[in-house]
Design an enzyme around this catalytic site. Structure first.
Site, PDB file in Angstrom:
ATOM      1  N   GLU A 147       1.954   0.160   4.641  1.00 47.25           N
ATOM      2  CA  GLU A 147       2.320   1.492   4.172  1.00 47.25           C
ATOM      3  C   GLU A 147       3.737   1.866   4.596  1.00 47.25           C
ATOM      4  OE1 GLU A 147       1.905   4.876   2.221  1.00 47.25           O
ATOM      5  OE2 GLU A 147      -0.054   3.983   2.655  1.00 47.25           O
TER       6      GLU A 147
ATOM      7  N   GLU B 125       0.827  -1.208   0.000  1.00 47.61           N
ATOM      8  CA  GLU B 125       0.000   0.000   0.000  1.00 47.61           C
ATOM      9  C   GLU B 125       0.867   1.267   0.000  1.00 47.61           C
ATOM     10  OE1 GLU B 125      -3.737   1.481   2.717  1.00 47.61           O
ATOM     11  OE2 GLU B 125      -2.003   0.641   3.750  1.00 47.61           O
TER      12      GLU B 125
ATOM     13  N   ARG C  49       8.836  -4.568   5.845  1.00 51.39           N
ATOM     14  CA  ARG C  49       7.761  -5.363   5.262  1.00 51.39           C
ATOM     15  C   ARG C  49       8.015  -6.860   5.418  1.00 51.39           C
ATOM     16  NH1 ARG C  49       7.695  -2.756  -0.636  1.00 51.39           N
ATOM     17  NH2 ARG C  49       9.936  -2.972  -0.225  1.00 51.39           N
TER      18      ARG C  49
ATOM     19  N   ASP D 128      13.576  -1.469   5.728  1.00 48.05           N
ATOM     20  CA  ASP D 128      12.413  -2.091   5.098  1.00 48.05           C
ATOM     21  C   ASP D 128      11.803  -3.057   6.106  1.00 48.05           C
ATOM     22  OD1 ASP D 128      10.509  -3.343   3.524  1.00 48.05           O
ATOM     23  OD2 ASP D 128      11.802  -3.467   1.758  1.00 48.05           O
TER      24      ASP D 128
END
Length: 399
Positions: free
Chosen positions: A279, A236, A315, A313
């Protein structure tokens, strides 16, 4: 992300805020009339040159088919791809993977009308690790959720149709979710064999289409191993997808993934965009905006996250792996993965290579494809792409 040309300068000047009328992600000027676009573009280019931006990263060597907002040629060319095999030994460090994949369940699915190409279906997933609604945007009728079709205690046929567990099309007066029931009600024999009649090897080797149990005709369908579904794992990005940010090309990437998957010629087996609600590389929108301010102070996106005490990062892709498995895209048959991030290839495959990536398809910026005629053109996005290539090791070179 794409790899910088060799001539791109590593010494980037401080960032600046673009003029309010600089091109959006489709090159659209939100304030200037159509007649003034050419003049405005010339003025913007002149202003940009006055700031001595980094050398252009536009690559004239690659000219792909049309992009979002532009009519597709009558004979579109497939995107560039390179075979990959992560089972082979590699000296590069592997990303940390979850030892156990999350549990996922498709809550609801609905048809999203489009004007051309494959039909599009939006799936909403819940999972065992967070409370967010992660999404699968599926193109075509050959990819279908298993958890969606599973029987749920006490539900009626209307319940099943309401949550999208039906085959074919809904229409006023329809009372059954399954084609077989409709045929039997009309006295028409069904050709479809029950899943229990398929040999176990046929179920597990990926040769049986996940939509075979719900095809419109009721016949068993198989997918050729040469027609690999195209998959994009997309995180996202509210700023890039919704509010026209020229700091990144995330919205442009989402548009391009949809264009490729919707085209029956470029993606005959359809495709799926796994849209993860993580996000700002997993730090959230508020922290991402803080990172933007740090970027305006001279830091790149990697450094800004570190200064905010976040991983560069944060994620994770375990959810994506589990969702792909639920969509029937696991197994040796494999997929094509639309990405420039080599770590994402390994991460999406899962700890036991539950999903096999056979090809990596390059995601090339629109400005590179069109020689700068379209796409996002700003000093911020040049710096962003440079950082992704230099520090996150994204690559475009497919040799």
């Amino acid at each position: 992300m794409p790899e910088l040309p060799a001539h791109a300068s590593p010494d980037l000047p401080p960032l600046y805020s673009p003029h309010p009328t600089s091109p959006g992600r489709d090159g659209f000027d939100f304030q200037t009339s159509a007649q003034g676009v050419e003049v405005e573009a010339h003025d913007t280019l002149a202003r940009t040159k006055s700031h001595d931006p980094p050398a252009s990263m536009v690559s004239p060597a690659f000219t792909p088919p049309a992009t979002p907002g532009v009519s597709t040629p009558s004979h579109p060319r497939p995107p560039r791809s390179v075979p990959v095999d992560t089972s082979l030994h590699s000296d590069s460090p592997r990303p940390e993977l979850l030892q156990k994949l999350p549990e996922v369940e498709c809550e609801v699915r609905a048809r999203i009308p489009t004007t051309t190409g494959h039909e599009m279906w939006l799936h909403v997933y819940r999972n065992s690790v967070d409370t967010k609604e992660h999404l699968a945007i599926v193109f075509g009728n050959q990819i279908r959720s298993r958890s969606l079709d599973a029987e749920r205690p006490g539900e009626t046929e209307l319940d099943r149709m309401t949550r999208g567990a039906y085959v074919g099309r809904l229409y006023p007066g329809r009372t059954n979710s399954r084609v077989e029931q409709l045929k039997r009600a009309e006295g028409v024999p069904t050709k479809r064999r029950p899943e229990s009649e398929f040999p176990q090897s046929e179920k597990s080797n990926g040769l049986l289409s996940p939509s075979s149990a719900s095809s419109e005709s009721g016949d068993v369908q198989t997918i050729s191993s040469s027609e690999l579904p195209l998959v994009r794992i997309h995180s996202e990005c509210y700023t890039g997808e919704t509010v026209w940010s020229a700091r990144c090309d995330c919205g442009e990437q989402l548009d391009e993934a949809a264009r490729l998957m919707a085209d029956p010629i470029l993606s005959p087996s359809g495709g799926a965009i796994i849209y993860l609600r993580q996000e700002g590389r997993g730090i959230g929108l508020g922290e991402k905006l803080k990172a933007y301010n740090l970027q305006d102070l001279g830091n790149d996106t990697y450094e800004a996250n570190i200064l905010l005490r976040h991983p560069a990062d944060a994620r994770s892709y375990g959810l994506a792996t589990a969702m792909l498995m639920d969509l029937g895209l696991e197994g040796e048959r494999g997929i094509r993965l639309l990405t420039n991030n080599p770590d994402k290839v390994r991460a999406v495959e899962g700890p036991g290579r539950e999903v096999v990536v056979r090809e990596r398809v390059a995601m090339v910026p629109l400005a590179w494809k069109t020689g700068g005629a379209q796409g996002i053109q700003s000093e911020e996005v040049e710096k962003y792409l440079s950082t992704k290539i230099e520090k996150f090791k994204h690559m475009l070179d497919q040799k």
